[in-house]
Design a protein around this motif. Structure first.
Motif, PDB file in Angstrom:
ATOM      1  N   VAL A 146       0.839  -1.199   0.000  1.00 42.77           N
ATOM      2  CA  VAL A 146       0.000   0.000   0.000  1.00 42.77           C
ATOM      3  C   VAL A 146       0.870   1.244   0.000  1.00 42.77           C
ATOM      4  O   VAL A 146       1.853   1.330   0.757  1.00 42.77           O
ATOM      5  CB  VAL A 146      -0.918   0.042   1.244  1.00 42.77           C
ATOM      6  CG1 VAL A 146      -1.828   1.262   1.200  1.00 42.77           C
ATOM      7  CG2 VAL A 146      -1.740  -1.230   1.353  1.00 42.77           C
ATOM      8  N   ALA A 147       0.516   2.214  -0.836  1.00 46.14           N
ATOM      9  CA  ALA A 147       1.229   3.504  -0.843  1.00 46.14           C
ATOM     10  C   ALA A 147       0.222   4.642  -0.931  1.00 46.14           C
ATOM     11  O   ALA A 147      -0.809   4.531  -1.589  1.00 46.14           O
ATOM     12  CB  ALA A 147       2.194   3.586  -2.024  1.00 46.14           C
ATOM     13  N   GLU A 148       0.565   5.739  -0.255  1.00 44.10           N
ATOM     14  CA  GLU A 148      -0.169   6.991  -0.383  1.00 44.10           C
ATOM     15  C   GLU A 148       0.832   8.081  -0.741  1.00 44.10           C
ATOM     16  O   GLU A 148       1.931   8.123  -0.175  1.00 44.10           O
ATOM     17  CB  GLU A 148      -0.875   7.357   0.919  1.00 44.10           C
ATOM     18  CG  GLU A 148      -1.984   6.404   1.288  1.00 44.10           C
ATOM     19  CD  GLU A 148      -2.559   6.713   2.660  1.00 44.10           C
ATOM     20  OE1 GLU A 148      -2.237   7.778   3.224  1.00 44.10           O
ATOM     21  OE2 GLU A 148      -3.331   5.886   3.168  1.00 44.10           O
ATOM     22  N   LYS A 149       0.457   8.932  -1.651  1.00 44.95           N
ATOM     23  CA  LYS A 149       1.347   9.996  -2.092  1.00 44.95           C
ATOM     24  C   LYS A 149       1.817  10.838  -0.908  1.00 44.95           C
ATOM     25  O   LYS A 149       1.025  11.356  -0.136  1.00 44.95           O
ATOM     26  CB  LYS A 149       0.643  10.885  -3.111  1.00 44.95           C
ATOM     27  CG  LYS A 149       1.519  11.993  -3.675  1.00 44.95           C
ATOM     28  CD  LYS A 149       0.775  12.781  -4.744  1.00 44.95           C
ATOM     29  CE  LYS A 149       1.625  13.931  -5.246  1.00 44.95           C
ATOM     30  NZ  LYS A 149       1.738  15.014  -4.278  1.00 44.95           N
ATOM     31  N   GLY A 150       3.141  10.924  -0.775  1.00 40.02           N
ATOM     32  CA  GLY A 150       3.736  11.737   0.276  1.00 40.02           C
ATOM     33  C   GLY A 150       3.778  11.095   1.642  1.00 40.02           C
ATOM     34  O   GLY A 150       4.278  11.706   2.601  1.00 40.02           O
ATOM     35  N   LYS A 151       3.296   9.855   1.762  1.00 40.86           N
ATOM     36  CA  LYS A 151       3.202   9.240   3.094  1.00 40.86           C
ATOM     37  C   LYS A 151       3.865   7.873   3.186  1.00 40.86           C
ATOM     38  O   LYS A 151       3.685   7.157   4.160  1.00 40.86           O
ATOM     39  CB  LYS A 151       1.732   9.138   3.509  1.00 40.86           C
ATOM     40  CG  LYS A 151       1.092  10.508   3.679  1.00 40.86           C
ATOM     41  CD  LYS A 151      -0.348  10.398   4.092  1.00 40.86           C
ATOM     42  CE  LYS A 151      -0.949  11.807   4.241  1.00 40.86           C
ATOM     43  NZ  LYS A 151      -2.384  11.763   4.574  1.00 40.86           N
ATOM     44  N   GLY A 152       4.644   7.509   2.171  1.00 41.62           N
ATOM     45  CA  GLY A 152       5.371   6.256   2.236  1.00 41.62           C
ATOM     46  C   GLY A 152       4.589   5.084   1.701  1.00 41.62           C
ATOM     47  O   GLY A 152       3.433   5.200   1.287  1.00 41.62           O
ATOM     48  N   ALA A 153       5.248   3.933   1.695  1.00 40.34           N
ATOM     49  CA  ALA A 153       4.660   2.692   1.205  1.00 40.34           C
ATOM     50  C   ALA A 153       4.920   1.591   2.233  1.00 40.34           C
ATOM     51  O   ALA A 153       5.951   1.592   2.916  1.00 40.34           O
ATOM     52  CB  ALA A 153       5.260   2.312  -0.146  1.00 40.34           C
ATOM     53  N   TYR A 154       3.988   0.654   2.308  1.00 39.62           N
ATOM     54  CA  TYR A 154       4.015  -0.341   3.374  1.00 39.62           C
ATOM     55  C   TYR A 154       3.655  -1.715   2.843  1.00 39.62           C
ATOM     56  O   TYR A 154       2.876  -1.853   1.895  1.00 39.62           O
ATOM     57  CB  TYR A 154       3.003   0.046   4.465  1.00 39.62           C
ATOM     58  CG  TYR A 154       3.322   1.355   5.152  1.00 39.62           C
ATOM     59  CD1 TYR A 154       3.925   1.374   6.405  1.00 39.62           C
ATOM     60  CD2 TYR A 154       3.042   2.572   4.531  1.00 39.62           C
ATOM     61  CE1 TYR A 154       4.227   2.578   7.029  1.00 39.62           C
ATOM     62  CE2 TYR A 154       3.347   3.776   5.141  1.00 39.62           C
ATOM     63  CZ  TYR A 154       3.934   3.774   6.391  1.00 39.62           C
ATOM     64  OH  TYR A 154       4.257   4.966   6.999  1.00 39.62           O
ATOM     65  N   VAL A 155       4.227  -2.749   3.469  1.00 42.25           N
ATOM     66  CA  VAL A 155       3.825  -4.124   3.221  1.00 42.25           C
ATOM     67  C   VAL A 155       3.700  -4.800   4.580  1.00 42.25           C
ATOM     68  O   VAL A 155       4.559  -4.634   5.461  1.00 42.25           O
ATOM     69  CB  VAL A 155       4.820  -4.880   2.318  1.00 42.25           C
ATOM     70  CG1 VAL A 155       6.223  -4.940   2.918  1.00 42.25           C
ATOM     71  CG2 VAL A 155       4.306  -6.281   2.003  1.00 42.25           C
ATOM     72  N   ARG A 156       2.607  -5.531   4.754  1.00 41.82           N
ATOM     73  CA  ARG A 156       2.312  -6.147   6.051  1.00 41.82           C
ATOM     74  C   ARG A 156       2.410  -5.128   7.199  1.00 41.82           C
ATOM     75  O   ARG A 156       2.845  -5.446   8.309  1.00 41.82           O
ATOM     76  CB  ARG A 156       3.234  -7.332   6.316  1.00 41.82           C
ATOM     77  CG  ARG A 156       3.089  -8.480   5.316  1.00 41.82           C
ATOM     78  CD  ARG A 156       3.952  -9.667   5.692  1.00 41.82           C
ATOM     79  NE  ARG A 156       3.852 -10.740   4.716  1.00 41.82           N
ATOM     80  CZ  ARG A 156       2.943 -11.710   4.747  1.00 41.82           C
ATOM     81  NH1 ARG A 156       2.044 -11.722   5.716  1.00 41.82           N
ATOM     82  NH2 ARG A 156       2.929 -12.656   3.828  1.00 41.82           N
ATOM     83  N   GLY A 157       2.054  -3.888   6.897  1.00 39.66           N
ATOM     84  CA  GLY A 157       2.053  -2.844   7.908  1.00 39.66           C
ATOM     85  C   GLY A 157       3.409  -2.227   8.201  1.00 39.66           C
ATOM     86  O   GLY A 157       3.516  -1.317   9.027  1.00 39.66           O
ATOM     87  N   ARG A 158       4.453  -2.701   7.523  1.00 36.26           N
ATOM     88  CA  ARG A 158       5.798  -2.169   7.760  1.00 36.26           C
ATOM     89  C   ARG A 158       6.232  -1.299   6.589  1.00 36.26           C
ATOM     90  O   ARG A 158       6.004  -1.637   5.433  1.00 36.26           O
ATOM     91  CB  ARG A 158       6.805  -3.318   7.942  1.00 36.26           C
ATOM     92  CG  ARG A 158       6.543  -4.150   9.177  1.00 36.26           C
ATOM     93  CD  ARG A 158       7.607  -5.213   9.348  1.00 36.26           C
ATOM     94  NE  ARG A 158       7.393  -5.985  10.566  1.00 36.26           N
ATOM     95  CZ  ARG A 158       8.182  -6.966  10.979  1.00 36.26           C
ATOM     96  NH1 ARG A 158       9.243  -7.312  10.247  1.00 36.26           N
ATOM     97  NH2 ARG A 158       7.923  -7.611  12.089  1.00 36.26           N
TER      98      ARG A 158
END
Length: 284
Positions: A146-158
Motif C-alpha cells: 500500500v502507498a499513499e502519495k507523500g506518506k510512504g509505502a508499506y507491506v504487512r504494515g511495515r
C-alpha cells in the motif's frame, strides 16, 4: 499505515481503505478460483489471455468503488478492447477526470490460468492525472502493498524501502515478456541480451505490478518492460516512488499514466540501467 486521519478522505470516506477492501475481497475470491476457471479467451495475441475470473473480479471492484464513490471515473483492463491503440484511446478519454480508479483485476492472468501462484490485484487512484493511492495485493501470499502519495509505502504494515545496490553488477533485475510479437517482444529480447551479462541475475515471473512491488520492498533492484498499460503500472509506480525508488520511461522522463515502456529501480543504479536499455534499443 498510521492513524486514520492521515488517510486521504472525501466526504468522510477513506480512498485507501476502499482500495484495500476492494483488493482484498477480489483477491480472496480469485484465490478460490485458482484451477477452477471455466472459460479462456485470447485477446491481443496468444500470450494475452482473459478468463471469466478476470471479468468477475473487475466487476466486483467496480461495484464496490461505485458504492462509495459513484461519481468517480473508472478504467479497468477488462473494459477496454485489446491492443495498444485501444488502451491509449481509453486512457485519453478519462485521464483528465478529477478522480480516476485504475484497475487490473488479475495482473498475471497467464500465471493464474496455469496455476502458477504469482499474480496480483492492482488498484490505483489518480487525482487530476496524478496517482495518490496505490494498492497491490498478492492473494497467494496474503501480502498487501500500500502507498499513499507523500506518506510512504508499506507491506504487512511495515514501511518499505528500496534496496541499496549501487551498480548493475550487484543487482537482481526483473522483466516481463510482452504480448506484442512484432515490436515489443523483439526489443525486449535485445534488452535482455544486453542486460543479462551485466547483472547478478534476471527474473521474469509474469506480473508487472508484483515486480514493481518487489522493487519497492527491496527484493528486486530494478524492473523494466515494454508495452505495458496504465493499469499494469499505476499502483506499482507509486509504491516504488514512495519507497525511495525511481520510475521513468526508457528515455528517463518521469512516470505518468501514459507511459508504456517503463524502467523502475532503487534509483542508485537507474542511470546505468537506462543507458544499457537505450543502447540496446538503438542497436535494434
Amino acid at each position: 499505515m498510521g492513524e486514520g486521519n492521515d488517510i486521504p478522505l472525501v466526504g468522510g470516506k477513506s480512498f485507501t481503505a476502499v482500495a484495500i477492501n476492494c483488493a482484498a475481497k477480489a483477491g480472496e475470491w480469485i484465490k478460490t478460483k485458482l484451477g477452477n476457471h471455466t472459460s479462456l479467451s485470447i485477446k491481443y495475441s496468444a500470450q494475452d489471455l482473459v478468463t471469466e475470473v478476470d471479468k468477475g473480479a473487475e466487476k466486483m471492484i467496480r461495484n464496490l468503488v461505485g458504492t462509495h464513490f459513484p461519481h468517480h471515473s473508472f478504467l479497468g483492463e477488462e473494459g477496454v478492447e485489446p491492443g495498444p491503440e485501444a488502451s491509449t484511446k481509453a486512457l485519453q478519454s478519462v485521464k483528465d477526470a478529477e478522480y480516476l480508479w485504475i484497475v487490473d483485476p488479475i495482473d498475471g492472468t497467464t500465471n493464474f490460468v496455469h496455476g502458477f501462484p504469482y499474480f496480483s490485484v492492482s488498484i490505483a487512484l489518480a487525482h487530476w492525472g496524478e496517482v495518490i493511492v496505490g494498492v497491490v495485493y498478492d492473494p497467494m501470499r496474503d501480502e498487501l502493498f500500500v502507498a499513499e502519495k507523500g506518506k510512504g509505502a508499506y507491506v504487512r504494515g511495515r514501511r518499505m524501502a528500496v534496496s541499496g545496490e549501487q551498480t548493475l553488477r550487484d543487482s537482481l533485475l526483473a522483466t516481463g515478456f510482452p504480448a506484442d510479437p512484432n515490436y515489443a517482444q523483439p526489443l525486449n529480447m535485445k534488452q535482455l541480451q544486453a542486460i543479462a551479462p551485466q547483472v547478478r541475475n534476471v527474473r521474469s515471473l509474469g506480473s508487472a505490478a508484483l515486480h514493481m512491488a518487489y522493487v519497492a520492498s527491496g527484493r528486486l533492484s530494478g524492473f523494466w518492460e515494454i508495452g505495458l498499460n496504465s493499469w499494469d503500472l499505476a499502483a506499482g509506480a507509486l509504491l516504488v516512488k514512495e519507497s525511495g525508488g525511481a520510475v521513468t520511461d526508457l528515455q528517463g522522463n518521469e512516470y505518468h499514466l501514459g507511459v508504456r515502456h517503463v524502467a523502475a529501480s532503487n534509483s542508485h543504479l537507474h542511470g546505468e540501467f537506462l543507458q544499457v536499455l537505450q543502447q540496446a534499443e538503438a542497436g535494434s
